[in-house]
Design a protein around this motif. Sequence first.
Motif, PDB file in Angstrom:
ATOM      1  N   ASP A   3       0.846  -1.182   0.000  1.00  0.00           N
ATOM      2  CA  ASP A   3       0.000   0.000   0.000  1.00  0.00           C
ATOM      3  C   ASP A   3       0.887   1.239   0.000  1.00  0.00           C
ATOM      4  OD1 ASP A   3      -1.577   2.245   1.246  1.00  0.00           O
ATOM      5  OD2 ASP A   3      -3.121   0.708   1.164  1.00  0.00           O
ATOM      6  N   ARG A   4       0.442   2.269  -0.736  1.00  0.00           N
ATOM      7  CA  ARG A   4       1.236   3.496  -0.807  1.00  0.00           C
ATOM      8  C   ARG A   4       1.239   4.266   0.505  1.00  0.00           C
ATOM      9  NH1 ARG A   4       4.818   3.404  -4.601  1.00  0.00           N
ATOM     10  NH2 ARG A   4       4.800   5.672  -4.849  1.00  0.00           N
ATOM     11  N   LYS A   5       0.452   3.808   1.477  1.00  0.00           N
ATOM     12  CA  LYS A   5       0.471   4.420   2.799  1.00  0.00           C
ATOM     13  C   LYS A   5       1.567   3.818   3.677  1.00  0.00           C
ATOM     14  CE  LYS A   5      -3.042   7.287   2.426  1.00  0.00           C
ATOM     15  NZ  LYS A   5      -2.881   8.757   2.558  1.00  0.00           N
ATOM     16  N   THR A   6       2.356   2.886   3.115  1.00  0.00           N
ATOM     17  CA  THR A   6       3.417   2.234   3.870  1.00  0.00           C
ATOM     18  C   THR A   6       4.764   2.857   3.535  1.00  0.00           C
ATOM     19  OG1 THR A   6       2.226   0.129   3.943  1.00  0.00           O
ATOM     20  CG2 THR A   6       4.595   0.047   4.332  1.00  0.00           C
ATOM     21  N   LEU A   7       5.532   3.206   4.570  1.00  0.00           N
ATOM     22  CA  LEU A   7       6.882   3.721   4.385  1.00  0.00           C
ATOM     23  C   LEU A   7       7.869   2.693   4.915  1.00  0.00           C
ATOM     24  CD1 LEU A   7       8.670   6.169   3.546  1.00  0.00           C
ATOM     25  CD2 LEU A   7       8.625   6.850   5.954  1.00  0.00           C
ATOM     26  N   ASN A   8       8.880   2.397   4.111  1.00  0.00           N
ATOM     27  CA  ASN A   8       9.946   1.487   4.500  1.00  0.00           C
ATOM     28  C   ASN A   8      11.130   2.302   5.001  1.00  0.00           C
ATOM     29  OD1 ASN A   8       8.727  -1.104   3.432  1.00  0.00           O
ATOM     30  ND2 ASN A   8       8.728   0.162   1.594  1.00  0.00           N
ATOM     31  N   VAL A   9      11.485   2.119   6.254  1.00  0.00           N
ATOM     32  CA  VAL A   9      12.578   2.857   6.883  1.00  0.00           C
ATOM     33  C   VAL A   9      13.815   1.968   6.886  1.00  0.00           C
ATOM     34  CG1 VAL A   9      13.349   4.025   8.973  1.00  0.00           C
ATOM     35  CG2 VAL A   9      10.930   4.138   8.303  1.00  0.00           C
ATOM     36  N   LEU A  10      14.880   2.456   6.260  1.00  0.00           N
ATOM     37  CA  LEU A  10      16.091   1.660   6.114  1.00  0.00           C
ATOM     38  C   LEU A  10      17.064   2.000   7.231  1.00  0.00           C
ATOM     39  CD1 LEU A  10      16.623   1.808   2.252  1.00  0.00           C
ATOM     40  CD2 LEU A  10      15.135   0.326   3.610  1.00  0.00           C
ATOM     41  N   ALA A  11      17.297   1.033   8.099  1.00  0.00           N
ATOM     42  CA  ALA A  11      18.175   1.135   9.270  1.00  0.00           C
ATOM     43  C   ALA A  11      17.452   1.858  10.401  1.00  0.00           C
ATOM     44  CB  ALA A  11      19.505   1.779   8.951  1.00  0.00           C
ATOM     45  N   LEU A  12      18.039   1.767  11.592  1.00  0.00           N
ATOM     46  CA  LEU A  12      17.319   2.155  12.796  1.00  0.00           C
ATOM     47  C   LEU A  12      18.164   3.022  13.713  1.00  0.00           C
ATOM     48  CD1 LEU A  12      14.983   1.793  14.884  1.00  0.00           C
ATOM     49  CD2 LEU A  12      16.141  -0.305  15.614  1.00  0.00           C
ATOM     50  N   ALA A  74      12.731   5.696   3.257  1.00  0.00           N
ATOM     51  CA  ALA A  74      13.366   6.799   3.985  1.00  0.00           C
ATOM     52  C   ALA A  74      14.549   6.235   4.739  1.00  0.00           C
ATOM     53  CB  ALA A  74      12.380   7.453   4.948  1.00  0.00           C
ATOM     54  N   LEU A  75      15.569   7.059   4.946  1.00  0.00           N
ATOM     55  CA  LEU A  75      16.720   6.661   5.750  1.00  0.00           C
ATOM     56  C   LEU A  75      16.390   6.850   7.220  1.00  0.00           C
ATOM     57  CD1 LEU A  75      19.575   8.285   3.624  1.00  0.00           C
ATOM     58  CD2 LEU A  75      19.059   5.842   3.834  1.00  0.00           C
ATOM     59  N   GLY A  76      16.653   5.814   8.019  1.00  0.00           N
ATOM     60  CA  GLY A  76      16.314   5.867   9.431  1.00  0.00           C
ATOM     61  C   GLY A  76      17.452   6.268  10.338  1.00  0.00           C
ATOM     62  N   VAL A  77      18.594   6.634   9.771  1.00  0.00           N
ATOM     63  CA  VAL A  77      19.753   7.066  10.559  1.00  0.00           C
ATOM     64  C   VAL A  77      20.010   8.538  10.287  1.00  0.00           C
ATOM     65  CG1 VAL A  77      20.862   4.811  10.744  1.00  0.00           C
ATOM     66  CG2 VAL A  77      21.261   6.210   8.720  1.00  0.00           C
ATOM     67  N   ILE A  78      20.759   9.187  11.194  1.00  0.00           N
ATOM     68  CA  ILE A  78      20.995  10.617  11.019  1.00  0.00           C
ATOM     69  C   ILE A  78      22.469  10.972  10.887  1.00  0.00           C
ATOM     70  CG2 ILE A  78      18.855  11.354  12.123  1.00  0.00           C
ATOM     71  CD1 ILE A  78      20.460  11.867  14.673  1.00  0.00           C
ATOM     72  N   GLY A  79      23.379  10.074  11.259  1.00  0.00           N
ATOM     73  CA  GLY A  79      24.794  10.357  11.080  1.00  0.00           C
ATOM     74  C   GLY A  79      25.121  10.498   9.604  1.00  0.00           C
ATOM     75  N   THR A  80      25.898  11.521   9.244  1.00  0.00           N
ATOM     76  CA  THR A  80      26.125  11.802   7.826  1.00  0.00           C
ATOM     77  C   THR A  80      26.768  10.620   7.106  1.00  0.00           C
ATOM     78  OG1 THR A  80      28.170  12.919   8.463  1.00  0.00           O
ATOM     79  CG2 THR A  80      26.244  14.291   8.114  1.00  0.00           C
TER      80      THR A  80
END
Length: 223
Positions: A3-12, A74-80
């Motif tokens: 479903d297009r309402k689903t977001l896949n977040v890569l890494a945590l 979407a990327l699930g991490v914030i370190g550059t």
Amino acid sequence: MQDRKTLNVLALYPERLNILLELANESCGFELFNVFKNMTGENTGLYVPNREYKVTFHNWYENKYSLDPKGCYALGVIGTRSKELVFNTFHKYAGAKKGQFNNLVHPTSYISNSARLDYGLQMGPLSSISVLTRVGFGVTIKRNCNIGHHCHIGNYATINPGVSISGFVTIGNNSLIGTGSIVKDGLKIGSNSIIGSGSNVVKDIPDNCVAYGNPCVVHRINE
């Protein structure tokens, strides 16, 4: 097919996951989330769930299956450097493509019609991007930031809360600007550099360094 309402977040990054999910929901209406753990050290036990979000965790490093070619990511991490590593891993081994990464922009933020955005932007509340500014792939701009006109923000850069960047500024790939910093007009901050919180940047900062202070000066070079 998902479903297009689903977001896949890569890494945590557990401590920030709820912030990302809230941004995704408020900006694009995502309601369901698959979080693909990238390595054994990503501990879901550190995540404090928000009951509003339906989150499913997957141990991608064990299953190694291909991602949905029509899915949203979407990327699930914030370190550059972490962001670049995660994208390259999922691109190489699971088929993730840049065009599958949504731009998640909070509805209270403003982006000029003449700005040029790559994919994967995550932009928090009450921030702005001014005219003719270019933003690279996988950039994170947090809350209450002001990005001036004719700037260039490189791939995977992170702009922490309360940063003010004047016009004609270049931020290199994989660089981080600390909370509450100010960057003067026309300056260049190199790639892979970190600007400490509360800094006043009044001259160019080279690649691969840590700089901070008022005025901001280089304190360490990372070889």
